[in-house]
Write a protein that holds these residues in place. Structure first.
Motif, short mmCIF file in Angstrom:
data_model
loop_
_atom_site.label_atom_id
_atom_site.label_comp_id
_atom_site.label_asym_id
_atom_site.label_seq_id
_atom_site.Cartn_x
_atom_site.Cartn_y
_atom_site.Cartn_z
N GLY A 202 16.13 6.87 -7.49
CA GLY A 202 15.54 6.26 -6.31
C GLY A 202 14.91 4.94 -6.71
N PHE A 203 14.42 4.20 -5.74
CA PHE A 203 13.88 2.88 -6.02
C PHE A 203 12.75 2.94 -7.04
CE2 PHE A 203 10.67 -0.34 -5.25
CZ PHE A 203 11.41 -1.48 -5.45
N ILE A 204 12.94 2.21 -8.12
CA ILE A 204 11.91 2.03 -9.14
C ILE A 204 12.01 0.59 -9.61
CG2 ILE A 204 11.09 2.66 -11.45
CD1 ILE A 204 12.27 5.46 -10.93
N ARG A 205 10.88 -0.11 -9.66
CA ARG A 205 10.89 -1.52 -10.07
C ARG A 205 9.84 -1.73 -11.14
NH1 ARG A 205 13.18 -6.38 -10.50
NH2 ARG A 205 11.80 -8.09 -10.12
N VAL B 84 8.39 3.75 -6.82
CA VAL B 84 7.26 3.21 -7.58
C VAL B 84 7.51 1.73 -7.86
CG1 VAL B 84 5.98 3.34 -9.75
CG2 VAL B 84 6.67 5.42 -8.58
N LEU B 85 6.48 0.93 -7.67
CA LEU B 85 6.59 -0.52 -7.85
C LEU B 85 5.46 -1.01 -8.74
CD1 LEU B 85 7.62 -3.39 -6.95
CD2 LEU B 85 5.97 -3.21 -5.08
N PHE B 86 5.83 -1.83 -9.70
CA PHE B 86 4.87 -2.55 -10.53
C PHE B 86 5.10 -4.02 -10.21
CE2 PHE B 86 5.96 1.31 -12.75
CZ PHE B 86 4.74 1.81 -13.15
N GLY B 87 4.14 -4.68 -9.56
CA GLY B 87 4.43 -6.04 -9.13
C GLY B 87 3.23 -6.93 -8.96
N PHE C 228 3.29 8.64 -12.65
CA PHE C 228 3.21 7.87 -11.42
C PHE C 228 3.92 8.65 -10.32
CE2 PHE C 228 2.62 4.86 -14.79
CZ PHE C 228 1.58 4.09 -14.33
N GLY C 229 3.17 9.09 -9.30
CA GLY C 229 3.71 9.88 -8.21
C GLY C 229 4.56 9.05 -7.27
N VAL C 230 5.23 9.73 -6.36
CA VAL C 230 6.13 9.11 -5.40
C VAL C 230 5.38 8.08 -4.56
CG1 VAL C 230 7.59 9.53 -3.39
CG2 VAL C 230 7.57 11.16 -5.27
N GLY C 231 5.95 6.89 -4.47
CA GLY C 231 5.40 5.85 -3.62
C GLY C 231 4.17 5.15 -4.15
N SER C 232 3.81 5.40 -5.39
CA SER C 232 2.63 4.71 -5.94
C SER C 232 3.01 3.29 -6.34
CB SER C 232 2.06 5.49 -7.13
OG SER C 232 3.02 5.61 -8.15
N ALA D 29 0.54 10.34 -5.59
CA ALA D 29 1.55 9.83 -4.66
C ALA D 29 0.91 8.90 -3.64
CB ALA D 29 2.24 10.99 -3.96
N GLY D 30 1.53 7.75 -3.43
CA GLY D 30 1.06 6.80 -2.44
C GLY D 30 -0.13 5.95 -2.84
N ALA D 31 -0.64 6.13 -4.04
CA ALA D 31 -1.81 5.36 -4.49
C ALA D 31 -1.41 3.91 -4.79
CB ALA D 31 -2.43 5.99 -5.73
N VAL D 32 -2.34 3.00 -4.57
CA VAL D 32 -2.12 1.59 -4.89
C VAL D 32 -3.19 1.15 -5.87
CG1 VAL D 32 -1.98 -0.75 -3.97
CG2 VAL D 32 -1.10 1.15 -2.62
N VAL D 33 -2.77 0.91 -7.11
CA VAL D 33 -3.69 0.51 -8.17
C VAL D 33 -3.81 -1.01 -8.15
CG1 VAL D 33 -4.12 0.52 -10.66
CG2 VAL D 33 -3.09 2.52 -9.56
N THR D 34 -5.04 -1.50 -8.03
CA THR D 34 -5.28 -2.95 -8.02
C THR D 34 -6.27 -3.39 -9.08
OG1 THR D 34 -6.99 -2.69 -6.34
CG2 THR D 34 -4.76 -3.17 -5.55
#
Length: 183
Positions: free
Chosen positions: A95-98, A115-118, A136-140, A157-162
Motif C-alpha cells: 500500500g502507499f508508503i513514502r 504512511v508518509l514521511f514528508g 508506524f500504524g496505518v495512516g500515520s 494509526a492516524g497520528a501526525v508527528v510534528t
C-alpha cells in the motif's frame, strides 16, 4: 549504506526474516502480497549496494536496478529512497508508503500502509531521523523539519508527528502526543 556483498546478503536476510514468510516459493507462485514486498525490498537493497560502486559496470548495474526499483515503486505504490532504511524492515501489507531522501530510519522498523514521511512546506530543508525498533500504524505521518524520533517508539494509526519524540513511548493524535511510556 551497503558496501559489501556480505552486508547486502545480511540486509536481504534480515528483511526476509522480518516478513516471516512461511512458504516464500508458494507465495511467489500464488502472487501473494508478501512475495511482492519481498521482491520490492530485494530490489531496493540491490539498488543501495550498486549505488556505492564505481566503474562502468557498477554504474550500469546501478542504473538497471534503479529503473527496476522505480517501476516497482509505481506498480506497488511504495516509494522508499535508497540508503534511507536500516536492515530488518517489515512491511506487513502493500500500500502507499513514502520515505524520502532526507529520512533516515533505523533497524527492525515496521511500517504499515498509508504512511508518509514528508515536508511541512515545499521549501523546507527537512531531515527526519528515526531510531531502531519503531512501529508506524496505518495512516500515520511524520511531517516537518528536523524531527527526531527515538528508538522503540509506537506511532498509532492516524497520528501526525510534528515534533521530536523521545525513546520508549507510544504517541497518538493530531498532532501526536505521548499517551504512554513503555517500561
Amino acid at each position: 549504506m551497503i558496501s559489501s556483498k556480505e552486508e547486502l546478503n545480511n540486509y536481504i536476510k534480515a528483511d526476509r526474516e522480518a516478513l516471516d514468510m512461511k512458504h516464500p516459493f508458494l507465495a511467489s507462485l500464488t502472487f501473494g502480497e508478501h512475495a511482492r514486498i519481498r521482491n520490492y525490498l530485494t530490489t531496493l537493497r540491490y539498488t543501495e549496494y550498486y549505488s556505492q560502486k564505481s566503474g562502468l559496470i557498477g554504474k550500469i548495474l546501478y542504473g538497471i536496478h534503479n529503473l527496476n526499483l522505480r517501476r516497482k515503486s509505481l506498480k506497488y505504490g511504495i516509494y522508499i529512497a535508497p540508503n534511507s532504511i536500516g536492515k530488518g524492515l517489515n512491511l506487513p501489507h502493500p500500500g502507499f508508503i513514502r520515505v524520502g531522501f532526507n529520512v533516515k530510519i533505523g533497524t527492525n522498523c515496521t511500517i504499515l500502509p498509508m504512511v508518509l514521511f514528508g515536508k511541512a512546506h515545499p521549501t523546507d530543508n527537512m531531515r527526519i531521523i528515526i531510531g531502531d525498533n519503531c512501529y508506524f500504524g496505518v495512516g500515520s505521518s511524520v511531517i516537518g523539519s528536523n524531527i527526531k524520533i527515538g528508538s522503540n517508539v509506537t506511532v498509532a494509526a492516524g497520528a501526525v508527528v510534528t515534533k521530536d519524540i523521545p525513546d520508549n513511548v507510544i504517541v497518538a493524535g493530531i498532532p501526536a502526543k505521548i499517551i504512554k511510556y513503555k517500561v
